[in-house]
Design an enzyme around this catalytic site. Sequence first.
Site, PDB file in Angstrom:
ATOM      1  N   HIS A   1      26.360  -1.679  -9.424  1.00 27.88           N
ATOM      2  CA  HIS A   1      26.857  -0.311  -9.254  1.00 27.88           C
ATOM      3  C   HIS A   1      27.914  -0.300  -8.148  1.00 27.88           C
ATOM      4  O   HIS A   1      28.083  -1.285  -7.426  1.00 27.88           O
ATOM      5  CB  HIS A   1      25.710   0.649  -8.908  1.00 27.88           C
ATOM      6  CG  HIS A   1      24.948   0.256  -7.687  1.00 27.88           C
ATOM      7  ND1 HIS A   1      23.666  -0.252  -7.722  1.00 27.88           N
ATOM      8  CD2 HIS A   1      25.291   0.259  -6.381  1.00 27.88           C
ATOM      9  CE1 HIS A   1      23.269  -0.530  -6.507  1.00 27.88           C
ATOM     10  NE2 HIS A   1      24.241  -0.231  -5.668  1.00 27.88           N
TER      11      HIS A   1
HETATM   12  C1  T46 Z   1      23.286  -1.052  -2.717  1.00 28.04           C
HETATM   13  C2  T46 Z   1      22.602  -2.349  -2.852  1.00 28.04           C
HETATM   14  C3  T46 Z   1      23.140  -3.376  -1.884  1.00 28.04           C
HETATM   15  C4  T46 Z   1      16.009   5.415  -2.882  1.00 28.04           C
HETATM   16  O1  T46 Z   1      15.328   6.373  -3.298  1.00 28.04           O
HETATM   17  N1  T46 Z   1      16.521   5.439  -1.609  1.00 28.04           N
HETATM   18  C5  T46 Z   1      17.293   4.432  -1.134  1.00 28.04           C
HETATM   19  O2  T46 Z   1      17.726   4.511   0.021  1.00 28.04           O
HETATM   20  C6  T46 Z   1      17.602   3.318  -1.991  1.00 28.04           C
HETATM   21  C7  T46 Z   1      18.471   2.198  -1.487  1.00 28.04           C
HETATM   22  C8  T46 Z   1      17.079   3.321  -3.256  1.00 28.04           C
HETATM   23  N2  T46 Z   1      16.312   4.348  -3.691  1.00 28.04           N
HETATM   24  C9  T46 Z   1      15.759   4.306  -5.042  1.00 28.04           C
HETATM   25  C10 T46 Z   1      16.808   4.436  -6.123  1.00 28.04           C
HETATM   26  C11 T46 Z   1      16.224   3.637  -7.267  1.00 28.04           C
HETATM   27  O3  T46 Z   1      15.399   4.489  -8.022  1.00 28.04           O
HETATM   28  O4  T46 Z   1      15.148   3.030  -5.262  1.00 28.04           O
HETATM   29  C12 T46 Z   1      15.338   2.594  -6.591  1.00 28.04           C
HETATM   30  C13 T46 Z   1      15.965   1.205  -6.614  1.00 28.04           C
HETATM   31  O5  T46 Z   1      17.331   1.279  -6.137  1.00 28.04           O
HETATM   32  P1  T46 Z   1      18.520   0.423  -6.790  1.00 28.04           P
HETATM   33  O6  T46 Z   1      18.168   0.049  -8.171  1.00 28.04           O
HETATM   34  O7  T46 Z   1      19.782   1.160  -6.572  1.00 28.04           O
HETATM   35  O8  T46 Z   1      18.474  -0.889  -5.881  1.00 28.04           O
HETATM   36  P2  T46 Z   1      19.522  -2.090  -5.819  1.00 28.04           P
HETATM   37  O9  T46 Z   1      18.858  -3.199  -5.117  1.00 28.04           O
HETATM   38  O10 T46 Z   1      20.086  -2.366  -7.161  1.00 28.04           O
HETATM   39  O11 T46 Z   1      20.734  -1.528  -4.904  1.00 28.04           O
HETATM   40  C14 T46 Z   1      20.516  -1.305  -3.508  1.00 28.04           C
HETATM   41  C15 T46 Z   1      21.064   0.070  -3.101  1.00 28.04           C
HETATM   42  O12 T46 Z   1      20.527   1.087  -3.982  1.00 28.04           O
HETATM   43  C16 T46 Z   1      22.562   0.153  -3.185  1.00 28.04           C
HETATM   44  O13 T46 Z   1      23.010   1.308  -2.490  1.00 28.04           O
HETATM   45  O14 T46 Z   1      24.457  -0.975  -2.378  1.00 28.04           O
HETATM   46  O15 T46 Z   1      21.170  -2.300  -2.743  1.00 28.04           O
END
Ligand code: T46
Length: 278
Positions: A49
């Site tokens: 993303h």
């Molecule tokens: C990024 C990379 C480096 C939250 O509710 N609060 C938060 O602060 C974060 C980071 C995530 N979430 C929720 C959103 C999703 O439902 O946790 C779930 C997993 O997040 P995501 O799939 O976006 O995780 P990554 O590891 O793909 O990405 C993360 C960060 O989301 C993103 O901002 O830049 O790490």
Amino acid sequence: MSLVKLIDLPSFGDERGGLVAIESNQSIPFDVKRLYYIFNTADKPRGFHAHIDLKQVAVCLKGSCRFILDDGQHKEEVVLDSPTQGLIIEGLVWREMHDFSEDCVLLVLASEHFSEADYIRDYEQFINYVALKIVNYSLEFFEKSWEWLNDEELKYLTMTPDFTKEQQESFFKNLAIRKDYYIYGVSFNEDMIGACGLKNFIEDKAELWLYIGNKEYWGKGLGKKIMKFLESVASQKKLKKLYLKVLKENKVAISLYKKLNYIEIQECNEYIVMEKTL
Ligand code: T46
């Protein structure tokens, strides 16, 4: 300019062990509003993303992982494997994380609170987002807008009243001296595709408006970037609130505005008024 921006974090390790201290606006270039960490990873890639308006620093506290950064034009990658090194991720950059070691603990410091609306999770939408530019509203845009706003469907959706060529010309001539009307062109690569702006200023509040006149570009998720741009203009002008008028039947637009935290404050015959406190 390189997409991979690594910084050495202030390190105070001695014979007792390591110690790194990170301070907002000092060792890293923003105020930290949130931190999160990723651990117990199953070597499954993550990320995929971009963020619209977020600065982050990623630090691999333990183990290692590989980041791919992509600005839509080129890609770069970097392996993070040191607790004293931070990767700054800012601007419109697609990120992926791969090859997590079993013991990886990845700490991320972020400049904003969590907001799902700030994520672009679709690569095609990301590429579109990169290609979209907000530019000066030139004579060429003005001439195009005559065509756009005389299209029946667009005229209806934008609730544009009838106007003559003379009225439009005098509107354009007046733009340079008007302090109460901001207008910008919207382009996609080399194509002129629409216009946007702020109008009807009342104290610390203004009306936001936008349209994509070139229908080939409808449904590509471009509205979000235009809205974010107008909100940043409004914030720079110290406005406290933005409002907009949208046809009740324009469900796509209403859903976008809701995602961006606009709430309905008034219902009229054909349209509703939505507002956001900045
Ligand atoms: C990024 C990379 C480096 C939250 O509710 N609060 C938060 O602060 C974060 C980071 C995530 N979430 C929720 C959103 C999703 O439902 O946790 C779930 C997993 O997040 P995501 O799939 O976006 O995780 P990554 O590891 O793909 O990405 C993360 C960060 O989301 C993103 O901002 O830049 O790490």
